[in-house]
Design a protein around this motif. Structure first.
Motif, PDB file in Angstrom:
ATOM      1  N   THR A  71       0.830  -1.204   0.000  1.00 65.92           N
ATOM      2  CA  THR A  71       0.000   0.000   0.000  1.00 65.92           C
ATOM      3  C   THR A  71       0.864   1.253   0.000  1.00 65.92           C
ATOM      4  O   THR A  71       1.949   1.276   0.578  1.00 65.92           O
ATOM      5  CB  THR A  71      -0.935   0.051   1.228  1.00 65.92           C
ATOM      6  N   PRO A  72       0.380   2.314  -0.644  1.00 63.35           N
ATOM      7  CA  PRO A  72       1.143   3.561  -0.630  1.00 63.35           C
ATOM      8  C   PRO A  72       1.396   4.085   0.787  1.00 63.35           C
ATOM      9  O   PRO A  72       2.490   4.586   1.074  1.00 63.35           O
ATOM     10  CB  PRO A  72       0.270   4.530  -1.432  1.00 63.35           C
ATOM     11  N   PHE A  73       0.417   3.962   1.683  1.00 68.27           N
ATOM     12  CA  PHE A  73       0.636   4.490   3.029  1.00 68.27           C
ATOM     13  C   PHE A  73       1.708   3.703   3.774  1.00 68.27           C
ATOM     14  O   PHE A  73       2.492   4.283   4.529  1.00 68.27           O
ATOM     15  CB  PHE A  73      -0.670   4.585   3.840  1.00 68.27           C
ATOM     16  N   PHE A  74       1.800   2.388   3.549  1.00 71.23           N
ATOM     17  CA  PHE A  74       2.863   1.621   4.203  1.00 71.23           C
ATOM     18  C   PHE A  74       4.216   1.944   3.575  1.00 71.23           C
ATOM     19  O   PHE A  74       5.222   2.051   4.280  1.00 71.23           O
ATOM     20  CB  PHE A  74       2.593   0.110   4.161  1.00 71.23           C
ATOM     21  N   GLN A  75       4.247   2.098   2.274  1.00 74.94           N
ATOM     22  CA  GLN A  75       5.501   2.475   1.604  1.00 74.94           C
ATOM     23  C   GLN A  75       6.000   3.832   2.118  1.00 74.94           C
ATOM     24  O   GLN A  75       7.196   3.999   2.367  1.00 74.94           O
ATOM     25  CB  GLN A  75       5.297   2.515   0.085  1.00 74.94           C
ATOM     26  N   ASN A  76       5.089   4.779   2.298  1.00 72.48           N
ATOM     27  CA  ASN A  76       5.462   6.088   2.841  1.00 72.48           C
ATOM     28  C   ASN A  76       5.952   5.963   4.278  1.00 72.48           C
ATOM     29  O   ASN A  76       6.923   6.623   4.670  1.00 72.48           O
ATOM     30  CB  ASN A  76       4.278   7.058   2.770  1.00 72.48           C
ATOM     31  N   PHE A  77       5.285   5.129   5.067  1.00 72.46           N
ATOM     32  CA  PHE A  77       5.712   4.887   6.441  1.00 72.46           C
ATOM     33  C   PHE A  77       7.127   4.304   6.464  1.00 72.46           C
ATOM     34  O   PHE A  77       7.983   4.762   7.218  1.00 72.46           O
ATOM     35  CB  PHE A  77       4.738   3.938   7.141  1.00 72.46           C
ATOM     36  N   SER A  78       7.375   3.314   5.636  1.00 75.02           N
ATOM     37  CA  SER A  78       8.697   2.681   5.597  1.00 75.02           C
ATOM     38  C   SER A  78       9.787   3.690   5.261  1.00 75.02           C
ATOM     39  O   SER A  78      10.857   3.685   5.878  1.00 75.02           O
ATOM     40  CB  SER A  78       8.714   1.545   4.574  1.00 75.02           C
ATOM     41  N   ALA A  79       9.510   4.550   4.294  1.00 74.49           N
ATOM     42  CA  ALA A  79      10.494   5.572   3.909  1.00 74.49           C
ATOM     43  C   ALA A  79      10.715   6.564   5.042  1.00 74.49           C
ATOM     44  O   ALA A  79      11.845   7.005   5.291  1.00 74.49           O
ATOM     45  CB  ALA A  79      10.032   6.287   2.646  1.00 74.49           C
ATOM     46  N   ALA A  80       9.647   6.927   5.753  1.00 70.19           N
ATOM     47  CA  ALA A  80       9.761   7.901   6.848  1.00 70.19           C
ATOM     48  C   ALA A  80      10.476   7.315   8.056  1.00 70.19           C
ATOM     49  O   ALA A  80      11.205   8.023   8.760  1.00 70.19           O
ATOM     50  CB  ALA A  80       8.363   8.389   7.253  1.00 70.19           C
ATOM     51  N   ILE A  81      10.287   6.038   8.314  1.00 62.89           N
ATOM     52  CA  ILE A  81      10.831   5.423   9.522  1.00 62.89           C
ATOM     53  C   ILE A  81      12.299   5.025   9.347  1.00 62.89           C
ATOM     54  O   ILE A  81      13.050   4.960  10.325  1.00 62.89           O
ATOM     55  CB  ILE A  81       9.956   4.214   9.947  1.00 62.89           C
ATOM     56  N   GLU A  82      12.716   4.776   8.123  1.00 64.19           N
ATOM     57  CA  GLU A  82      14.081   4.292   7.884  1.00 64.19           C
ATOM     58  C   GLU A  82      15.166   5.169   8.517  1.00 64.19           C
ATOM     59  O   GLU A  82      16.043   4.647   9.208  1.00 64.19           O
ATOM     60  CB  GLU A  82      14.325   4.120   6.384  1.00 64.19           C
ATOM     61  N   PRO A  83      15.125   6.493   8.351  1.00 59.20           N
ATOM     62  CA  PRO A  83      16.183   7.305   8.970  1.00 59.20           C
ATOM     63  C   PRO A  83      16.076   7.407  10.491  1.00 59.20           C
ATOM     64  O   PRO A  83      17.017   7.841  11.157  1.00 59.20           O
ATOM     65  CB  PRO A  83      16.027   8.680   8.316  1.00 59.20           C
ATOM     66  N   LEU A  84      14.956   6.994  11.055  1.00 55.45           N
ATOM     67  CA  LEU A  84      14.758   7.048  12.506  1.00 55.45           C
ATOM     68  C   LEU A  84      15.235   5.768  13.194  1.00 55.45           C
ATOM     69  O   LEU A  84      15.403   5.744  14.410  1.00 55.45           O
ATOM     70  CB  LEU A  84      13.273   7.256  12.824  1.00 55.45           C
TER      71      LEU A  84
END
Length: 99
Positions: A71-84
């Motif tokens: 899902t786009p929302f999970f893909q966006n979450f994954s990208a946002a969480i990676e640097p954290l």
């Protein structure tokens, strides 16, 4: 016994990223729970280490998990969480074997 798949995910985030990681995770809970293949989707925080977030999710099958990850929302979450993240996430797919 159930054929459902229980996903357990563990993510350790950087000390200064706890609130940002929680906010990103909270932002996808409702969408995740609304997916047709989702049975439950719960986020936990370790008591002894607040940098550790744990997801306990139940899905009707592996296809539902794959659809969730796409899902786009999970893909966006994954990208946002990676640097954290302080460590790579650990995802374990399980099946209940007790009655």
């Amino acid at each position: 016994m159930s054929e459902n798949i229980v996903l357990i995910a563990r993510l350790k985030v950087k000390d200064d990223a706890i609130e940002a990681a929680k906010a990103a995770a909270f932002a996808i809970i409702d969408d995740s729970r609304a997916e047709s293949g989702n049975i439950n989707y719960d986020l936990h925080q370790a008591i002894d280490d607040p940098t550790v977030l744990i997801w306990h999710e139940t899905w009707k099958d592996k296809a539902a998990i794959d659809a969730h990850f796409a899902t786009p929302f999970f893909q966006n979450f994954s990208a946002a969480i990676e640097p954290l993240a302080a460590e790579p996430p650990v995802i374990t797919l399980t099946k209940m074997i007790s009655k």
